[in-house]
Design a protein around this motif. Structure first.
Motif, PDB file in Angstrom:
ATOM      1  N   GLU A 112    -106.677  76.372 -77.559  1.00 55.47           N
ATOM      2  CA  GLU A 112    -107.399  76.016 -78.774  1.00 55.47           C
ATOM      3  C   GLU A 112    -108.627  75.162 -78.463  1.00 55.47           C
ATOM      4  O   GLU A 112    -109.692  75.321 -79.088  1.00 55.47           O
ATOM      5  N   ILE A 113    -108.501  74.258 -77.507  1.00 55.69           N
ATOM      6  CA  ILE A 113    -109.650  73.414 -77.140  1.00 55.69           C
ATOM      7  C   ILE A 113    -110.747  74.260 -76.504  1.00 55.69           C
ATOM      8  O   ILE A 113    -111.953  74.064 -76.769  1.00 55.69           O
ATOM      9  N   LEU A 114    -110.372  75.205 -75.668  1.00 56.63           N
ATOM     10  CA  LEU A 114    -111.387  76.074 -75.067  1.00 56.63           C
ATOM     11  C   LEU A 114    -112.095  76.906 -76.127  1.00 56.63           C
ATOM     12  O   LEU A 114    -113.318  77.129 -76.055  1.00 56.63           O
ATOM     13  N   LYS A 115    -111.360  77.376 -77.142  1.00 59.13           N
ATOM     14  CA  LYS A 115    -111.994  78.122 -78.221  1.00 59.13           C
ATOM     15  C   LYS A 115    -112.947  77.231 -79.015  1.00 59.13           C
ATOM     16  O   LYS A 115    -114.027  77.672 -79.441  1.00 59.13           O
ATOM     17  N   LEU A 116    -112.551  75.956 -79.244  1.00 53.73           N
ATOM     18  CA  LEU A 116    -113.438  75.028 -79.961  1.00 53.73           C
ATOM     19  C   LEU A 116    -114.722  74.792 -79.175  1.00 53.73           C
ATOM     20  O   LEU A 116    -115.820  74.695 -79.752  1.00 53.73           O
ATOM     21  N   GLU A 117    -114.609  74.654 -77.860  1.00 52.22           N
ATOM     22  CA  GLU A 117    -115.793  74.426 -77.040  1.00 52.22           C
ATOM     23  C   GLU A 117    -116.747  75.626 -77.106  1.00 52.22           C
ATOM     24  O   GLU A 117    -117.974  75.462 -77.167  1.00 52.22           O
ATOM     25  N   LYS A 118    -116.169  76.817 -77.128  1.00 52.99           N
ATOM     26  CA  LYS A 118    -117.019  78.001 -77.225  1.00 52.99           C
ATOM     27  C   LYS A 118    -117.661  78.125 -78.602  1.00 52.99           C
ATOM     28  O   LYS A 118    -118.768  78.669 -78.728  1.00 52.99           O
ATOM     29  N   ALA A 119    -116.969  77.628 -79.629  1.00 57.10           N
ATOM     30  CA  ALA A 119    -117.501  77.735 -80.988  1.00 57.10           C
ATOM     31  C   ALA A 119    -118.456  76.605 -81.345  1.00 57.10           C
ATOM     32  O   ALA A 119    -118.940  76.548 -82.469  1.00 57.10           O
ATOM     33  N   GLY A 120    -118.724  75.690 -80.441  1.00 61.40           N
ATOM     34  CA  GLY A 120    -119.653  74.599 -80.724  1.00 61.40           C
ATOM     35  C   GLY A 120    -119.058  73.222 -80.675  1.00 61.40           C
ATOM     36  O   GLY A 120    -119.749  72.240 -80.946  1.00 61.40           O
ATOM     37  N   GLY A 121    -117.789  73.098 -80.368  1.00 68.33           N
ATOM     38  CA  GLY A 121    -117.178  71.781 -80.259  1.00 68.33           C
ATOM     39  C   GLY A 121    -116.394  71.406 -81.506  1.00 68.33           C
ATOM     40  O   GLY A 121    -116.494  72.030 -82.556  1.00 68.33           O
ATOM     41  N   ARG A 122    -115.634  70.338 -81.404  1.00 67.96           N
ATOM     42  CA  ARG A 122    -114.823  69.886 -82.518  1.00 67.96           C
ATOM     43  C   ARG A 122    -115.668  69.141 -83.535  1.00 67.96           C
ATOM     44  O   ARG A 122    -116.682  68.525 -83.190  1.00 67.96           O
ATOM     45  N   LYS A 123    -115.239  69.183 -84.796  1.00 68.50           N
ATOM     46  CA  LYS A 123    -115.991  68.554 -85.873  1.00 68.50           C
ATOM     47  C   LYS A 123    -115.687  67.068 -85.989  1.00 68.50           C
ATOM     48  O   LYS A 123    -116.514  66.318 -86.504  1.00 68.50           O
ATOM     49  N   ASN A 124    -114.520  66.643 -85.577  1.00 67.45           N
ATOM     50  CA  ASN A 124    -114.148  65.229 -85.703  1.00 67.45           C
ATOM     51  C   ASN A 124    -114.561  64.471 -84.457  1.00 67.45           C
ATOM     52  O   ASN A 124    -114.703  65.053 -83.364  1.00 67.45           O
ATOM     53  N   CYS A 125    -114.725  63.171 -84.621  1.00 67.37           N
ATOM     54  CA  CYS A 125    -115.101  62.322 -83.488  1.00 67.37           C
ATOM     55  C   CYS A 125    -114.061  61.233 -83.270  1.00 67.37           C
ATOM     56  O   CYS A 125    -113.452  61.148 -82.226  1.00 67.37           O
ATOM     57  N   ARG A 126    -113.882  60.381 -84.315  1.00 72.12           N
ATOM     58  CA  ARG A 126    -112.941  59.271 -84.186  1.00 72.12           C
ATOM     59  C   ARG A 126    -111.605  59.541 -84.901  1.00 72.12           C
ATOM     60  O   ARG A 126    -110.595  58.951 -84.558  1.00 72.12           O
ATOM     61  N   ILE A 127    -111.610  60.375 -85.894  1.00 69.73           N
ATOM     62  CA  ILE A 127    -110.384  60.658 -86.643  1.00 69.73           C
ATOM     63  C   ILE A 127    -109.714  61.884 -86.033  1.00 69.73           C
ATOM     64  O   ILE A 127    -110.346  62.939 -85.874  1.00 69.73           O
ATOM     65  N   PHE A 128    -108.427  61.759 -85.702  1.00 75.80           N
ATOM     66  CA  PHE A 128    -107.661  62.868 -85.162  1.00 75.80           C
ATOM     67  C   PHE A 128    -106.227  62.734 -85.651  1.00 75.80           C
ATOM     68  O   PHE A 128    -105.874  61.771 -86.351  1.00 75.80           O
ATOM     69  N   THR A 129    -105.371  63.702 -85.309  1.00 78.00           N
ATOM     70  CA  THR A 129    -104.002  63.729 -85.830  1.00 78.00           C
ATOM     71  C   THR A 129    -103.011  64.016 -84.714  1.00 78.00           C
ATOM     72  O   THR A 129    -103.340  64.607 -83.683  1.00 78.00           O
ATOM     73  N   TYR A 130    -101.781  63.562 -84.954  1.00 81.93           N
ATOM     74  CA  TYR A 130    -100.618  63.927 -84.151  1.00 81.93           C
ATOM     75  C   TYR A 130     -99.633  64.626 -85.079  1.00 81.93           C
ATOM     76  O   TYR A 130     -99.223  64.067 -86.100  1.00 81.93           O
ATOM     77  N   THR A 131     -99.242  65.832 -84.736  1.00 78.79           N
ATOM     78  CA  THR A 131     -98.344  66.611 -85.589  1.00 78.79           C
ATOM     79  C   THR A 131     -96.886  66.325 -85.233  1.00 78.79           C
ATOM     80  O   THR A 131     -96.579  65.477 -84.388  1.00 78.79           O
ATOM     81  N   ASP A 132     -96.008  67.066 -85.874  1.00 81.72           N
ATOM     82  CA  ASP A 132     -94.579  66.796 -85.737  1.00 81.72           C
ATOM     83  C   ASP A 132     -94.056  67.096 -84.343  1.00 81.72           C
ATOM     84  O   ASP A 132     -93.045  66.517 -83.926  1.00 81.72           O
ATOM     85  N   HIS A 133     -94.708  67.977 -83.600  1.00 82.06           N
ATOM     86  CA  HIS A 133     -94.191  68.394 -82.298  1.00 82.06           C
ATOM     87  C   HIS A 133     -94.898  67.693 -81.138  1.00 82.06           C
ATOM     88  O   HIS A 133     -94.597  68.006 -79.980  1.00 82.06           O
ATOM     89  N   ASP A 134     -95.784  66.757 -81.418  1.00 81.95           N
ATOM     90  CA  ASP A 134     -96.496  66.076 -80.332  1.00 81.95           C
ATOM     91  C   ASP A 134     -95.610  65.019 -79.686  1.00 81.95           C
ATOM     92  O   ASP A 134     -94.637  64.535 -80.272  1.00 81.95           O
ATOM     93  N   ARG A 135     -95.999  64.645 -78.482  1.00 78.50           N
ATOM     94  CA  ARG A 135     -95.233  63.621 -77.763  1.00 78.50           C
ATOM     95  C   ARG A 135     -95.305  62.276 -78.468  1.00 78.50           C
ATOM     96  O   ARG A 135     -94.350  61.513 -78.455  1.00 78.50           O
TER      97      ARG A 135
END
Length: 567
Positions: free
Chosen positions: A114-137
């Motif tokens: 998913e990160i590689l796809k974001l880099e190809k599409a122009g990068g992620r839209k968020n900078c300081r705000i991010f999330t941890y989902t239910d399955h993350d460490r």
């Protein structure tokens, strides 16, 4: 299912630590808007976002609105709209998952793609705000490191450590085979994971964290600068826990960061769920009404619409009884024989058995007594019909007579005791211990016969324990009848009364016309019989005393009472 308007989340409770909401809408429709801004300890949070910068665009970063304008990666303010379990990568995760050797699990490899796809599409839209989902460490570590106090030296208790291993996770729903429509009631070979997940009663919960990278300029992507902005937990019952609560009418939350330079960050949390259109809401209500109507018809088909009622002027009495135990008897291997005597105006259905015999039970030493635990269940159903000749008299209640017997090695029985129990007149649970006695003969020969041969004096009519039903005289003499106190029997009775008279209230009745009408209030006055009987005995004794006194003494006492009442 259409998205539900934010007002559909009904608040259950709220406080300084967070708020609890309940919603019938699928949790996938939940969206939150988080706005983060660098400020000072006294500077207010701006009510609106500033215009986007129009400077030179930086590669790898795009505008959240998709207008083509670019942001600097470390601007003073950022706003993000996050859906339920939507993954927004942090700078630390972007740097980590770009290294293929750091991807050890299938989830890590999925994040790398998913990160590689974001880099190809122009990068992620968020900078300081991010999330941890239910399955993350991070979510797993947070659940295992929950603290009760704010002390840095807190040591978790044994119970806290054991409960930390019970992860309240939604189990994967496997498709049910067509042949096994019913769920398993008994799991004969439970696995360790099954035991760990089911040895406590809990509700599966999913968790999500909205994080903020509050590092200084040039130091984004460091774990020590990650801070939890909001925690959202949702269980299977539609309960949503938001900590801290939405800042609809409150001020912004602030976080002070200690580092090379003391900085203050302020942020707000809003419910950004899409409102439901009126026509969609009406269509959903129709679906719910149709579903609930069919379920109501299904329950009516199972239960039935007819409720059996008693006839007017009739009281129905149900007794679910249990002979719990017998204690304090001389010999072992006890059993109880009992039967119920119905007074006048009482009847029972043709299928109702009014007698029974328990199993033979060996005694167990408990303290100073030997106790035999029967746990014998029986059910009684009786009817009382109000007669014309007994309008002003209280009804006599059925009596349960019983005898306790013992069985020896040669299959010979001995009578250990007789007793009787008047069924309770008030509904509810009653635990009663009834003492017993047995007739005895004088002399050693009778005791030797009882020990060796097994014979003992018995009652020809067990109702002789009380007043026999065949007795029609005024006085029952038991002179010369010798008895001996033996043990006791414990009963547990659940009584239920049913009558149309209970439906009537005191406001609907001008006066109490019959005894049956008083049964509704009589249920709360279980001692009315004893009070009336004591009153009648006292009245008879007073009449007998008046008859035995001389006539002149009675007239003198009456005149003295008359003079004392004069003013």
């Amino acid at each position: 299912m259409a998205r539900r308007r934010p007002q559909a989340m009904a608040a259950v409770s709220s406080g300084a630590g967070g708020a609890v909401y309940r919603s019938r809408d699928p949790v996938r429709n939940l969206r939150l808007r988080v706005r983060l801004q660098r400020g000072t300890s006294s500077g207010p949070l701006l009510p609106q976002a500033p215009p986007l910068l129009t400077g030179p665009a930086l590669p790898g970063l795009s505008d959240r609105a998709g207008t083509g304008a670019r942001r600097p990666p470390e601007e003073e303010e950022e706003e993000a709209e996050v859906g339920w379990q939507e993954k927004l990568f942090s700078q630390f995760e972007v740097d980590l998952y770009q290294n293929e050797s750091a991807c050890q699990t299938p989830l890590d490899r999925q994040y790398r793609e998913e990160i590689l796809k974001l880099e190809k599409a122009g990068g992620r839209k968020n900078c300081r705000i991010f999330t941890y989902t239910d399955h993350d460490r991070f979510t797993n570590l947070e659940e295992h490191c929950q603290k009760v106090t704010d002390s840095d030296h807190e040591v978790p208790s044994y119970l806290a450590e054991r409960m930390a291993n019970v992860r309240r996770r939604r189990q994967d729903c496997r498709p049910t085979e067509a042949s096994s429509l019913k769920s398993k009631i008994i799991t004969w070979e439970p696995s360790e994971e099954f035991i760990k997940n089911n040895h406590v009663i809990n509700t599966p919960v999913q968790t999500m964290y909205i994080m903020g990278d509050l590092g200084p300029y040039g130091k984004l992507g460091r774990r020590e600068y990650e801070h939890v902005l909001c925690t959202i937990k949702v269980d299977d019952n539609g309960v949503i826990t938001v900590k801290p609560d939405f800042t609809d009418t409150k001020g912004a939350y602030q976080i002070e960061v200690d580092g090379e330079k003391r900085e203050v960050w302020k942020y707000t949390i809003e419910n950004a769920s899409v409102q439901m259109k009126p026509e969609e809401e009406e269509r959903e209500q129709r679906v719910f009404r149709d579903l609930y109507g069919r379920y109501k018809e299904y329950l009516s088909g199972l239960v039935g619409s007819e409720f059996e009622m008693t006839l007017p002027g009739t009281l129905r009495l149900f007794v679910n009884g249990e002979i719990v135990s017998a204690q304090g008897y001389e010999y072992d291997n006890l059993y109880v024989h009992f039967f119920v005597e119905l007074p006048n105006q009482w009847s029972s259905p043709a299928f109702q058995q009014l007698s029974g015999v328990t199993q033979t039970c060996a005694t167990k030493a408990l303290g100073w007594e030997n106790v035999a635990y029967f746990s014998y269940l029986f059910t009684l159903e009786m009817f009382f019909t109000q007669g014309v000749e007994s309008q002003d008299s209280l009804p006599q209640w059925p009596v349960l007579y019983f005898e306790v017997l013992s069985l020896d090695f040669w299959q010979r029985y001995r009578v250990e005791g007789y007793g009787s129990l008047v069924l309770p007149a008030s509904p509810g649970l009653h635990n009663l211990t009834i003492p017993t006695w047995r007739p005895v003969e004088l002399g050693t020969v009778a005791e030797l016969r009882r020990f060796f041969i097994g014979g003992s004096p018995e009652l020809e009519d067990i109702t002789y324990v009380r007043t026999p039903s065949t007795f029609k005289g005024e006085r029952l003499s038991r002179f010369g009848f010798r008895t001996e106190t033996t043990g006791s029997v414990t009963f547990r009775l659940y009584c239920l009364q049913q009558s149309k008279a209970f439906l009537e209230t005191s406001a609907m009745r001008q006066r109490m016309q019959s005894v049956l009408d008083r049964l509704g209030g009589f249920s709360q006055q279980g001692s009315v019989y004893s009070v009336l009987e004591a009153f009648q005995r006292a009245r008879r004794r007073m009449q007998e005393a008046r008859e035995s006194l001389p006539q002149d003494l009675i007239s003198a006492s009456a005149s003295a009472v008359h003079q004392s009442q004069e003013p």
